[in-house]
Scaffold this motif. Structure first.
Motif, mmCIF file in Angstrom:
data_model
loop_
_atom_site.group_PDB
_atom_site.id
_atom_site.type_symbol
_atom_site.label_atom_id
_atom_site.label_comp_id
_atom_site.label_asym_id
_atom_site.label_seq_id
_atom_site.Cartn_x
_atom_site.Cartn_y
_atom_site.Cartn_z
ATOM 1 N N ARG A 90 -1.385 -3.587 2.952
ATOM 2 C CA ARG A 90 -2.558 -2.939 2.375
ATOM 3 C C ARG A 90 -3.657 -3.976 2.176
ATOM 4 N NH1 ARG A 90 -1.541 1.751 -2.121
ATOM 5 N NH2 ARG A 90 -0.300 3.078 -0.770
ATOM 6 N N VAL A 91 -4.677 -3.876 2.987
ATOM 7 C CA VAL A 91 -5.820 -4.781 2.873
ATOM 8 C C VAL A 91 -6.444 -4.639 1.478
ATOM 9 C CG1 VAL A 91 -8.111 -5.288 3.806
ATOM 10 C CG2 VAL A 91 -6.227 -4.740 5.355
ATOM 11 N N SER A 92 -6.399 -3.431 0.940
ATOM 12 C CA SER A 92 -6.973 -3.157 -0.381
ATOM 13 C C SER A 92 -6.320 -3.979 -1.485
ATOM 14 C CB SER A 92 -6.836 -1.673 -0.709
ATOM 15 O OG SER A 92 -5.489 -1.262 -0.598
ATOM 16 N N GLU A 93 -5.117 -4.463 -1.271
ATOM 17 C CA GLU A 93 -4.434 -5.262 -2.289
ATOM 18 C C GLU A 93 -5.140 -6.591 -2.554
ATOM 19 O OE1 GLU A 93 -1.443 -4.696 -4.333
ATOM 20 O OE2 GLU A 93 -2.267 -2.726 -3.851
ATOM 21 N N ALA A 94 -6.029 -6.993 -1.673
ATOM 22 C CA ALA A 94 -6.835 -8.192 -1.932
ATOM 23 C C ALA A 94 -7.682 -8.007 -3.186
ATOM 24 C CB ALA A 94 -7.725 -8.502 -0.731
ATOM 25 N N LEU B 183 6.239 -9.462 1.832
ATOM 26 C CA LEU B 183 5.515 -10.218 2.868
ATOM 27 C C LEU B 183 4.119 -9.641 3.104
ATOM 28 C CD1 LEU B 183 8.349 -10.938 5.471
ATOM 29 C CD2 LEU B 183 7.189 -12.583 3.982
ATOM 30 N N GLY B 184 4.028 -8.316 3.143
ATOM 31 C CA GLY B 184 2.714 -7.681 3.288
ATOM 32 C C GLY B 184 1.804 -8.002 2.121
ATOM 33 N N GLU B 185 2.371 -8.002 0.920
ATOM 34 C CA GLU B 185 1.599 -8.341 -0.275
ATOM 35 C C GLU B 185 1.158 -9.811 -0.254
ATOM 36 O OE1 GLU B 185 0.504 -6.574 -3.068
ATOM 37 O OE2 GLU B 185 1.057 -4.816 -1.924
ATOM 38 N N LEU B 186 2.044 -10.686 0.192
ATOM 39 C CA LEU B 186 1.675 -12.104 0.299
ATOM 40 C C LEU B 186 0.463 -12.280 1.208
ATOM 41 C CD1 LEU B 186 5.062 -14.045 0.537
ATOM 42 C CD2 LEU B 186 3.218 -14.466 -1.101
ATOM 43 N N ILE B 187 0.478 -11.587 2.335
ATOM 44 C CA ILE B 187 -0.648 -11.690 3.270
ATOM 45 C C ILE B 187 -1.918 -11.144 2.641
ATOM 46 C CG2 ILE B 187 -1.552 -10.816 5.462
ATOM 47 C CD1 ILE B 187 1.411 -10.932 6.479
ATOM 48 N N SER B 188 -1.833 -9.951 2.057
ATOM 49 C CA SER B 188 -3.025 -9.330 1.456
ATOM 50 C C SER B 188 -3.558 -10.136 0.283
ATOM 51 C CB SER B 188 -2.705 -7.919 0.976
ATOM 52 O OG SER B 188 -2.392 -7.080 2.048
ATOM 53 N N SER C 162 -0.871 0.986 5.641
ATOM 54 C CA SER C 162 -0.850 1.080 4.188
ATOM 55 C C SER C 162 0.377 1.763 3.599
ATOM 56 C CB SER C 162 -2.091 1.822 3.711
ATOM 57 O OG SER C 162 -3.261 1.134 4.084
ATOM 58 N N PHE C 163 1.075 2.568 4.379
ATOM 59 C CA PHE C 163 2.132 3.388 3.798
ATOM 60 C C PHE C 163 3.521 3.200 4.402
ATOM 61 C CE2 PHE C 163 -1.758 5.896 2.929
ATOM 62 C CZ PHE C 163 -1.671 5.922 1.547
ATOM 63 N N LEU C 164 3.672 2.384 5.389
ATOM 64 C CA LEU C 164 4.971 2.207 6.025
ATOM 65 C C LEU C 164 5.822 1.185 5.260
ATOM 66 C CD1 LEU C 164 3.747 2.102 9.723
ATOM 67 C CD2 LEU C 164 4.734 4.034 8.492
ATOM 68 N N PRO C 165 7.126 1.126 5.541
ATOM 69 C CA PRO C 165 7.946 0.095 4.902
ATOM 70 C C PRO C 165 7.422 -1.316 5.196
ATOM 71 C CG PRO C 165 9.358 1.758 5.850
ATOM 72 C CD PRO C 165 7.941 2.068 6.289
ATOM 73 N N ASN C 166 6.853 -1.525 6.387
ATOM 74 C CA ASN C 166 6.249 -2.808 6.733
ATOM 75 C C ASN C 166 4.756 -2.749 6.450
ATOM 76 O OD1 ASN C 166 8.697 -3.792 7.728
ATOM 77 N ND2 ASN C 166 8.350 -2.802 9.682
ATOM 78 N N GLN C 167 4.423 -2.416 5.219
ATOM 79 C CA GLN C 167 3.023 -2.168 4.906
ATOM 80 C C GLN C 167 2.224 -3.435 4.649
ATOM 81 O OE1 GLN C 167 2.462 -0.803 0.477
ATOM 82 N NE2 GLN C 167 4.179 0.318 1.355
ATOM 83 N N TYR D 245 -10.944 0.462 -3.174
ATOM 84 C CA TYR D 245 -9.488 0.356 -2.983
ATOM 85 C C TYR D 245 -8.978 1.555 -2.174
ATOM 86 C CZ TYR D 245 -4.538 -0.343 -3.876
ATOM 87 O OH TYR D 245 -3.194 -0.555 -3.710
ATOM 88 N N ALA D 246 -9.359 2.757 -2.603
ATOM 89 C CA ALA D 246 -8.898 3.975 -1.919
ATOM 90 C C ALA D 246 -9.408 4.015 -0.475
ATOM 91 C CB ALA D 246 -9.351 5.216 -2.685
ATOM 92 N N ALA D 247 -10.676 3.672 -0.281
ATOM 93 C CA ALA D 247 -11.252 3.716 1.069
ATOM 94 C C ALA D 247 -10.571 2.719 2.002
ATOM 95 C CB ALA D 247 -12.757 3.442 1.006
ATOM 96 N N LEU D 248 -10.329 1.514 1.522
ATOM 97 C CA LEU D 248 -9.650 0.510 2.351
ATOM 98 C C LEU D 248 -8.222 0.943 2.687
ATOM 99 C CD1 LEU D 248 -10.820 -2.843 0.718
ATOM 100 C CD2 LEU D 248 -11.286 -2.091 3.058
ATOM 101 N N THR D 249 -7.540 1.515 1.724
ATOM 102 C CA THR D 249 -6.163 1.954 1.956
ATOM 103 C C THR D 249 -6.117 3.102 2.952
ATOM 104 O OG1 THR D 249 -5.533 1.298 -0.285
ATOM 105 C CG2 THR D 249 -4.068 2.826 0.848
ATOM 106 N N LEU D 250 -6.983 4.085 2.741
ATOM 107 C CA LEU D 250 -6.948 5.285 3.583
ATOM 108 C C LEU D 250 -7.569 5.073 4.961
ATOM 109 C CD1 LEU D 250 -7.763 7.904 0.831
ATOM 110 C CD2 LEU D 250 -5.538 7.432 1.895
ATOM 111 N N SER D 251 -8.394 4.036 5.106
ATOM 112 C CA SER D 251 -9.018 3.796 6.408
ATOM 113 C C SER D 251 -8.031 3.252 7.436
ATOM 114 C CB SER D 251 -10.218 2.856 6.272
ATOM 115 O OG SER D 251 -9.791 1.568 5.893
ATOM 116 N N ILE D 252 -6.939 2.660 6.982
ATOM 117 C CA ILE D 252 -5.897 2.168 7.890
ATOM 118 C C ILE D 252 -4.519 2.614 7.377
ATOM 119 C CG2 ILE D 252 -6.813 0.242 9.233
ATOM 120 C CD1 ILE D 252 -6.487 -1.570 6.897
ATOM 121 N N PRO D 253 -4.267 3.923 7.401
ATOM 122 C CA PRO D 253 -3.031 4.444 6.812
ATOM 123 C C PRO D 253 -1.758 3.958 7.507
ATOM 124 C CG PRO D 253 -4.150 6.170 8.038
ATOM 125 C CD PRO D 253 -5.076 4.986 7.991
ATOM 126 N N PHE D 254 -1.832 3.686 8.797
ATOM 127 C CA PHE D 254 -0.635 3.226 9.508
ATOM 128 C C PHE D 254 -0.165 1.873 8.986
ATOM 129 C CE2 PHE D 254 -4.228 1.573 11.849
ATOM 130 C CZ PHE D 254 -3.854 0.281 12.168
#
Length: 163
Positions: free
Chosen positions: A36-40, A135-140, A29-34, A18-27
């Motif tokens: 997070r692939v790790s949320e899968a 929306l980001g969560e729905l996608i992930s 993972s952390f923006l208002p339009n996030q 989870y941490a590696a997936l989140t931190l590998s694409i920080p742009f």
């Protein structure tokens, strides 16, 4: 209650992934339009309780580098913990269509809690932040997490390992 080494290792593996997936694409993972692939991975509690701790710790570790600071470590990680527990109970239930419902706690809980966090931190509209995070969560959770859930569910060896 005795926790086996296998369960501890699996929880740690989930957290690290989870941490590696989140931190590998920080742009993403952390923006208002996030997004997070790790949320899968939040579907894993559907199968096993010991992935709950892994998701929580992975989120804590990932959020150390969040631009929202310590507040994200607390609120963001708490959101993941709540969603993981709800997903676990959906997996244990006998409700109809539970596989389709299982990704929903992560979508709803994160949309509301992270939407609030972003609103508080940036003084931007709550509804816009909630929709954006949702929306980001729905996608992930549905485009990545649901196929992962269905794949695991069809694989008896994986399911046995996760029990």
């Amino acid at each position: 209650m005795i926790i086996s080494t296998k369960k501890i290792v699996f929880g740690a593996l989930v957290g690290a992934l989870y941490a590696a997936l989140t931190l590998s694409i920080p742009f993403m993972s952390f923006l208002p339009n996030q997004l997070r692939v790790s949320e899968a991975l939040t579907i894993l509690p559907y199968f096993s309780s010991y992935s709950i701790f892994g998701i929580f710790i992975g989120c804590v570790v990932a959020n150390i580098l969040s631009p929202y600071g310590a507040l994200d470590m607390v609120i963001g990680s708490l959101a993941s913990l709540i969603a993981a527990v709800l997903t676990y109970y959906i997996g244990k239930s006998s409700i109809k269509y539970k596989k389709l419902i299982a990704p929903m706690p992560a979508v709803i809980v994160n949309a509301v809690m992270i939407g609030f966090l972003i609103t508080y931190s940036t003084n931007t509209p709550f509804l816009a932040n909630t929709i954006s995070v949702g929306l980001g969560e729905l996608i992930s959770c549905y485009l990545l997490g649901l196929p992962l859930l269905l794949f695991i569910d069809k694989n008896d060896k994986l399911k046995k390992y996760l029990r």
